[in-house]
Every structure is written in structure tokens, then in C-alpha cells.
Design an enzyme around this catalytic site. Structure first.
Site, PDB file in Angstrom:
ATOM      1  N   GLY A 138       8.934  -5.051  -8.880  1.00  0.00           N
ATOM      2  CA  GLY A 138       9.747  -3.954  -9.266  1.00  0.00           C
ATOM      3  C   GLY A 138      11.176  -4.246  -9.045  1.00  0.00           C
ATOM      4  N   GLU A 139      12.141  -3.795  -9.964  1.00  0.00           N
ATOM      5  CA  GLU A 139      13.396  -3.765 -10.015  1.00  0.00           C
ATOM      6  C   GLU A 139      14.068  -2.969  -8.667  1.00  0.00           C
ATOM      7  OE1 GLU A 139      15.734  -2.302 -13.320  1.00  0.00           O
ATOM      8  OE2 GLU A 139      17.392  -2.707 -12.435  1.00  0.00           O
TER       9      GLU A 139
ATOM     10  N   GLN B 219       7.569  -9.680   7.533  1.00  0.00           N
ATOM     11  CA  GLN B 219       8.519  -9.480   7.014  1.00  0.00           C
ATOM     12  C   GLN B 219       9.548  -8.114   7.560  1.00  0.00           C
ATOM     13  OE1 GLN B 219       6.606  -8.436   3.226  1.00  0.00           O
ATOM     14  NE2 GLN B 219       7.775  -6.740   2.889  1.00  0.00           N
TER      15      GLN B 219
ATOM     16  N   HIS C 110       4.239   1.604  -7.947  1.00  0.00           N
ATOM     17  CA  HIS C 110       3.088   0.471  -7.999  1.00  0.00           C
ATOM     18  C   HIS C 110       2.187   0.611  -9.317  1.00  0.00           C
ATOM     19  CE1 HIS C 110       3.807   1.345  -3.349  1.00  0.00           C
ATOM     20  NE2 HIS C 110       3.910   0.093  -3.694  1.00  0.00           N
TER      21      HIS C 110
ATOM     22  N   GLY D 190       0.811  -1.180  -0.164  1.00  0.00           N
ATOM     23  CA  GLY D 190      -0.019  -0.134   0.229  1.00  0.00           C
ATOM     24  C   GLY D 190       0.813   1.105   0.154  1.00  0.00           C
TER      25      GLY D 190
ATOM     26  N   LEU E 166       0.205   3.731  -2.294  1.00  0.00           N
ATOM     27  CA  LEU E 166       0.587   3.595  -3.491  1.00  0.00           C
ATOM     28  C   LEU E 166       1.208   4.610  -4.150  1.00  0.00           C
ATOM     29  CD1 LEU E 166      -2.831   1.467  -4.435  1.00  0.00           C
ATOM     30  CD2 LEU E 166      -0.520   0.526  -4.078  1.00  0.00           C
ATOM     31  N   HIS E 167       2.155   4.528  -5.156  1.00  0.00           N
ATOM     32  CA  HIS E 167       2.614   5.545  -5.789  1.00  0.00           C
ATOM     33  C   HIS E 167       2.751   5.151  -7.369  1.00  0.00           C
ATOM     34  CE1 HIS E 167       6.245   3.026  -5.474  1.00  0.00           C
ATOM     35  NE2 HIS E 167       6.186   3.205  -3.963  1.00  0.00           N
TER      36      HIS E 167
ATOM     37  N   ARG F 243       7.990   4.705   1.701  1.00  0.00           N
ATOM     38  CA  ARG F 243       8.736   5.182   2.828  1.00  0.00           C
ATOM     39  C   ARG F 243       8.810   6.486   2.480  1.00  0.00           C
ATOM     40  NH1 ARG F 243      10.520  -0.094   3.307  1.00  0.00           N
ATOM     41  NH2 ARG F 243       9.989  -0.898   5.248  1.00  0.00           N
TER      42      ARG F 243
HETATM   43  P1  AMP Z   1       5.832  -2.444  -1.699  1.00  0.00           P
HETATM   44  O1  AMP Z   1       4.697  -1.890  -1.612  1.00  0.00           O
HETATM   45  O2  AMP Z   1       7.050  -1.407  -1.451  1.00  0.00           O
HETATM   46  O3  AMP Z   1       5.995  -3.776  -1.033  1.00  0.00           O
HETATM   47  O4  AMP Z   1       6.274  -2.754  -3.238  1.00  0.00           O
HETATM   48  C1  AMP Z   1       5.206  -3.460  -4.126  1.00  0.00           C
HETATM   49  C2  AMP Z   1       5.933  -3.795  -5.212  1.00  0.00           C
HETATM   50  O5  AMP Z   1       6.056  -2.636  -5.931  1.00  0.00           O
HETATM   51  C3  AMP Z   1       7.487  -4.608  -5.357  1.00  0.00           C
HETATM   52  O6  AMP Z   1       7.134  -5.426  -6.246  1.00  0.00           O
HETATM   53  C4  AMP Z   1       7.999  -3.406  -5.624  1.00  0.00           C
HETATM   54  O7  AMP Z   1       9.462  -3.851  -5.959  1.00  0.00           O
HETATM   55  C5  AMP Z   1       7.335  -2.574  -6.311  1.00  0.00           C
HETATM   56  N1  AMP Z   1       8.035  -1.057  -6.291  1.00  0.00           N
HETATM   57  C6  AMP Z   1       8.091  -0.202  -5.297  1.00  0.00           C
HETATM   58  N2  AMP Z   1       8.785   0.917  -5.674  1.00  0.00           N
HETATM   59  C7  AMP Z   1       8.779   0.799  -7.050  1.00  0.00           C
HETATM   60  C8  AMP Z   1       9.421   1.559  -7.945  1.00  0.00           C
HETATM   61  N3  AMP Z   1      10.090   2.835  -7.517  1.00  0.00           N
HETATM   62  N4  AMP Z   1       9.395   1.397  -9.357  1.00  0.00           N
HETATM   63  C9  AMP Z   1       8.970   0.212  -9.385  1.00  0.00           C
HETATM   64  N5  AMP Z   1       8.639  -0.715  -8.800  1.00  0.00           N
HETATM   65  C10 AMP Z   1       8.488  -0.279  -7.379  1.00  0.00           C
END
Ligand code: AMP
Length: 254
Positions: free
Chosen positions: A145-146, A58, A34, A28, A30-31, A185
Site C-alpha cells: 500500500g501507498e 519490526q 488490505h 492482520g 484486516l480492513h 491501529r
Molecule cells: P499492515 O498490516 O499494516 O502491515 O499492512 C499490510 C499492507 O497493507 C501494507 O502493504 C500496507 O501498506 C497496506 N495498507 C495498510 N493500510 C492501507 C490503506 N489504508 N490503503 C492501502 N493499503 C494499505
């Protein structure tokens, strides 16, 4: 857009759905990072399921979990606008019916450095929750995401090891024009901390030795968790006050 909060409801729906399912698993807040994953899923699948779950297992730091941003209404608005078909947003008890008595442990060489070492138990939590989501949703493709490249690679190898019939797809890191990788974050950074975060991003993307990077970051009051090079890829994690940021990218060789 359908909002589902219980596992049983999801299981019933999963059986009814026909056509390819794409999964975007998130915590969540979201940006655009995502959103890029969601857009790829929508383009390639009939149905896109977005999971929003701040996975407690985690987090190896209780404060990090407590402070993790949870703007639920805003997230639902974004998901709807993006054209997500189903948002799966369960409570922890739904996804951990046996508490945390069963988990996925990886001893892959990838777990021996960076996030694997710096955050004990982190990947057990990540792999366990992703395995649960893959089993529940049975997506044709799942998007990662990378920015979390170690995580993506471990998930890909886990899926292969357990013969999970889901294609694990890698999506490029989305950055601000400043070079700072988007992250949930970042929402916690105040203006001054944001400046340090941008300095972090610029420094690691500059053509410096790791020694020099570390020196520059320290002089800007940025605490270094690690900056390491593995297989032509730079991995960095820093802490700005109590906010931990990570980044990674491949190093171009000429
Ligand atoms: P998170 O909500 O941080 O657990 O991320 C969820 C998914 O979004 C994971 O696969 C992340 O690698 C991907 N993600 C997070 N930030 C980015 C970003 N800036 N660009 C591409 N993918 C992202």
C-alpha cells in the site's frame, strides 16, 4: 480457503501450486485497505496468498507490539469472504528458526529520513520478513500500500538488488470519507481519539505550510513525530496518546 500455520506445510503446497501466485503480506486486523490489495491480487493471479503475521522484529516499541490488535477469527472471516485461497498465519518461531541472527540491512538513502530514522531497526525487520515471505511463497506479484510508501520503495529496491523474481505492485491508499487513512491501529482509537485522528488527516491534507500544520496539530493535543517533504511527497507520523499513525501522499504542483 486453506489455513496454513507451518513453514513446511507451506513449502510442500508451494511446490504443488501451479499458476501465478499473488502475495498480500499483512499484520492482520484486516480492513478495506488490505481488502483493496487482496482484490487486486485476486484479479491478476490464479492463487492469492494472504499472510497474517505480527512481525516482532519490526517493532521498536514493546508496548506497540503488545497492543497491536489481533482479531484472528474476524480476520479469517474477512479473508474467506474476499476469496483468498490460502491464509499463511505462522508463529514467530516458524519464520525465525535461527532467531534473528540473519537480517537484511538497507543503507539506501530512503532509510535516512522519516520511518528510517524515527523507528530504529524497523526497516531491517520489515525487509527481513518480506524477504522470507518472498523466498517461501515465490509469488509472481506482491502487493503493497501507498500508505507505507517508504516501505514499498525499499521492498521494490531490495527485490531488484537480490534479483527476486516478483513484481512489487503499489496500491493506492484507501481512506475513510473523512480523509483518514485506514489503518489497523485505528481500531485502538476511542471516539475522542478518532476525532483527533481525523483532524490530523484533514490538517495534513489542507493546503498549509508544514509549520502551520505542526502548530495546529499541537494545539489539538496531537504529538508530532515528523512531518517532512521529500521528492514532492509529504510524510507524516503523529502519536495520539500512545497510538502512532502515519500517512503520506504526493503534493500536487500546479
Ligand atoms: P499492515 O498490516 O499494516 O502491515 O499492512 C499490510 C499492507 O497493507 C501494507 O502493504 C500496507 O501498506 C497496506 N495498507 C495498510 N493500510 C492501507 C490503506 N489504508 N490503503 C492501502 N493499503 C494499505
Amino acid at each position: 480457503m486453506k489455513l496454513i500455520t507451518s513453514v513446511s506445510e507451506l513449502q510442500i503446497l508451494q511446490k504443488e501450486l501451479c499458476g501465478s501466485i499473488g502475495l498480500v503480506a499483512t499484520m492482520g486486523c484486516l480492513h478495506e485497505g488490505h481488502a483493496a490489495l487482496v482484490k487486486e491480487s485476486i484479479a491478476a493471479n490464479k492463487i492469492t496468498i494472504l499472510s497474517i503475521f505480527v512481525n516482532p522484529t519490526q517493532f521498536n516499541n514493546a508496548n506497540d507490539l503488545k497492543n497491536y490488535p489481533k482479531p484472528i477469527d474476524e480476520d479469517l472471516k474477512i479473508a474467506r469472504k474476499l476469496g483468498v485461497d490460502i491464509v499463511f498465519m505462522p508463529q514467530p518461531e516458524e519464520l525465525y528458526p535461527n532467531k534473528y541472527h540473519f537480517k537484511i540491512t538497507a543503507t539506501d538513502p530512503l532509510t535516512t529520513y522519516c520511518e528510517g530514522v524515527s523507528r530504529p531497526g524497523h526497516y531491517e525487520g520489515v525487509l527481513s520478513i518480506i524477504m522470507k515471505l518472498l523466498n517461501l511463497i515465490r509469488p509472481k506479484k506482491a502487493y503493497f500500500g501507498e500508505k507505507d510508501f517508504q516501505q514499498y520503495t525499499l521492498i521494490k529496491r531490495m527485490a531488484q538488488s537480490f534479483f527476486i523474481d516478483t513484481e512489487i505492485v503499489l496500491c493506492a491508499t484507501i481512506r475513510e470519507p473523512s480523509g483518514l487513512a485506514l489503518s489497523s491501529r485505528n481500531a485502538r482509537l476511542n471516539t475522542e481519539q478518532k476525532e483527533r485522528a481525523v483532524f490530523f488527516a484533514k490538517t495534513i491534507q489542507g493546503n498549509l505550510t508544514i509549520e502551520k500544520m505542526k502548530h495546529q496539530l499541537k494545539t489539538h493535543d496531537i504529538q508530532i513525530d515528523y512531518i517532512e517533504l521529500h521528492d514532492n511527497r509529504l510524510y507524516a507520523a503523529v502519536i495520539i496518546d500512545d497510538i502512532r499513525l502515519i500517512d503520506t501522499f504526493t503534493i500536487k504542483t500546479t
